[in-house]
Scaffold this motif. Structure first.
Motif, PDB file in Angstrom:
ATOM      1  N   TYR A  46       0.833  -1.250   0.056  1.00 46.50           N
ATOM      2  CA  TYR A  46      -0.066   0.023   0.091  1.00 46.50           C
ATOM      3  C   TYR A  46       0.945   1.224  -0.147  1.00 46.50           C
ATOM      4  O   TYR A  46       0.426   2.027  -0.639  1.00 46.50           O
ATOM      5  N   GLN A  49       2.062   1.985  -3.582  1.00 51.90           N
ATOM      6  CA  GLN A  49       1.180   2.597  -4.314  1.00 51.90           C
ATOM      7  C   GLN A  49       0.913   3.975  -3.990  1.00 51.90           C
ATOM      8  O   GLN A  49       0.687   4.736  -4.890  1.00 51.90           O
ATOM      9  N   ALA A  50       1.076   4.268  -2.706  1.00 48.64           N
ATOM     10  CA  ALA A  50       0.923   5.509  -2.358  1.00 48.64           C
ATOM     11  C   ALA A  50       2.194   6.616  -2.898  1.00 48.64           C
ATOM     12  O   ALA A  50       1.887   7.779  -3.389  1.00 48.64           O
ATOM     13  N   SER A  53       1.082   7.348  -6.293  1.00 45.00           N
ATOM     14  CA  SER A  53       0.156   8.160  -6.452  1.00 45.00           C
ATOM     15  C   SER A  53       0.846   9.660  -6.268  1.00 45.00           C
ATOM     16  O   SER A  53       0.439  10.820  -6.983  1.00 45.00           O
ATOM     17  N   THR A  61      -5.630  10.172  -3.326  1.00 45.84           N
ATOM     18  CA  THR A  61      -5.238   8.619  -3.630  1.00 45.84           C
ATOM     19  C   THR A  61      -4.201   8.164  -2.585  1.00 45.84           C
ATOM     20  O   THR A  61      -4.257   7.121  -1.864  1.00 45.84           O
ATOM     21  N   GLN A  64      -5.565   7.839   0.870  1.00 52.11           N
ATOM     22  CA  GLN A  64      -6.354   6.454   1.042  1.00 52.11           C
ATOM     23  C   GLN A  64      -5.255   5.291   1.182  1.00 52.11           C
ATOM     24  O   GLN A  64      -5.424   4.422   2.000  1.00 52.11           O
ATOM     25  N   LYS A  65      -4.387   5.446   0.451  1.00 51.59           N
ATOM     26  CA  LYS A  65      -3.455   4.240   0.247  1.00 51.59           C
ATOM     27  C   LYS A  65      -2.505   4.192   1.521  1.00 51.59           C
ATOM     28  O   LYS A  65      -2.347   2.976   2.247  1.00 51.59           O
ATOM     29  N   LEU A  68      -4.733   2.757   4.377  1.00 50.29           N
ATOM     30  CA  LEU A  68      -4.985   1.253   4.359  1.00 50.29           C
ATOM     31  C   LEU A  68      -3.534   0.743   4.945  1.00 50.29           C
ATOM     32  O   LEU A  68      -3.589  -0.339   5.431  1.00 50.29           O
ATOM     33  N   ALA A  69      -2.386   1.329   4.351  1.00 51.51           N
ATOM     34  CA  ALA A  69      -1.265   0.731   4.857  1.00 51.51           C
ATOM     35  C   ALA A  69      -1.106   0.850   6.567  1.00 51.51           C
ATOM     36  O   ALA A  69      -0.562  -0.304   7.256  1.00 51.51           O
TER      37      ALA A  69
END
Length: 315
Positions: A46, A49-50, A53, A61, A64-65, A68-69
């Motif tokens: 995650y 992915q951040a 982004s 975004t 959000q990532k 989640l992490a």
């Protein structure tokens, strides 16, 4: 200007290096450590992915990532520090401070993180708390240039100008390319009625940049020092260049109008002052200049070209 404290980009580089290593060794880690490594791996995925982004300037975004992490692994302090940066950048200062404070309270926190938290408290005018965390940063590493720069800023909040100057000199000693410290020192010299030293300091910085790449905040301060020395024609030239690099910045426009008037360019000064007032109607410096021009009975025919560019932050 750049600082020693980590930025989102630095976290991005670090994560880009770390995550592929985890992917390559994940199976071996899984066998030796157990199920907990699954949450660690997922959290870092995650985080990666951040990072991607952020590289696309998709801060929401990325947020959000990172959430989640942290939900997957609340002990991922790299993700939490990056999360604090993102929150700060989107204007959620109080929450950003809260998140970074958790990082500071974790084991083996770096002095850089203390400096970053101290700067956040400084920027939100919580100067006593800022000093507390900054003192701890300097206790852990007294050679941090960015820490000494912030220490100088904090001294200025209580008008300890000599201590502030000493701190800025310390910052420059530990990092001779700490341009922020040089510019703050130049500001301090101007405040202390030492315009020649201010000019020499800011010109030293200017000459470190290619001729067509001098930052507008450097040119702005050079123009101020020239005005203080009565070198108004040179100030007009320098401030006009600063205005071309950062159009419609209110401090630059105000200084330029002042320089133009004192250089005998009344029509230009009136044009610039009206432009500045259009951007910020309560600009007292330009209002006073206009009153002075009108009291003198000077009449000029001008037609200001006022654009729709956003107001930029002061240097």
């Amino acid at each position: 200007m750049k600082k020693n404290s980590p930025t989102c980009i630095q976290y991005a580089i670090l994560a880009t290096i770390i995550v592929p290593i985890i992917f390559l060794t994940g199976c071996q880690i899984w066998r030796h450590v157990g199920v907990s490594s699954a949450t660690t791996l997922a959290s870092r995925q995650y985080m990666q992915q951040a990072v991607e982004s952020l590289q696309l300037n998709e801060e929401n975004t990325a947020r959000q990532k990172l959430e989640l992490a942290l939900k997957t692994n609340p002990e991922n302090m790299e993700a939490r520090a990056m999360y604090a940066d993102v929150l700060w950048d989107i204007g959620e200062q109080e929450k950003a401070i809260s998140e970074l404070k958790q990082v500071v309270d974790s084991p083996e926190v770096s002095p850089a993180t203390y400096v970053k938290l101290a700067r956040m408290y400084y920027d939100t005018l919580q100067w006593e708390i800022s000093q507390k965390y900054l003192s701890e940063a300097l206790r852990r590493d007294s050679s941090r240039s960015d820490a000494w720069t912030l220490q100088g800023r904090l001294y200025l909040t209580s008008f300890h100008t000599e201590k502030a100057a000493s701190a800025f000199h310390q910052a420059i000693f530990y990092n001779p390319e700490n341009w922020e410290a040089f510019l703050l020192l130049s500001d301090l010299y101007l405040t202390d009625q030492k315009p020649q030293r201010a000019l020499e300091t800011v010109q030293y910085v200017r000459h470190k940049f290619p001729p067509d790449q001098e930052p507008p905040e450097v040119l702005y301060r050079e123009g101020l020092a020239m005005c203080a020395l009565g070198r108004f024609s040179e100030a007009v030239e320098t401030l006009t260049l600063a205005d071309s690099r950062m159009p419609q910045e209110i401090n630059i426009l105000s200084a330029l109008a002042h320089a133009q008037y004192n250089a005998g360019k009344t029509a230009d000064a009136l044009h610039t002052a009206e432009l500045a007032i259009n951007i910020m109607p309560e600009n007292e410096m330009c209002l006073n200049l206009l009153r002075h021009i009108h009291r003198e009975g000077i009449s000029v025919d001008i037609h200001p070209q006022i654009g729709n560019q956003p107001l930029l932050k002061s240097p």
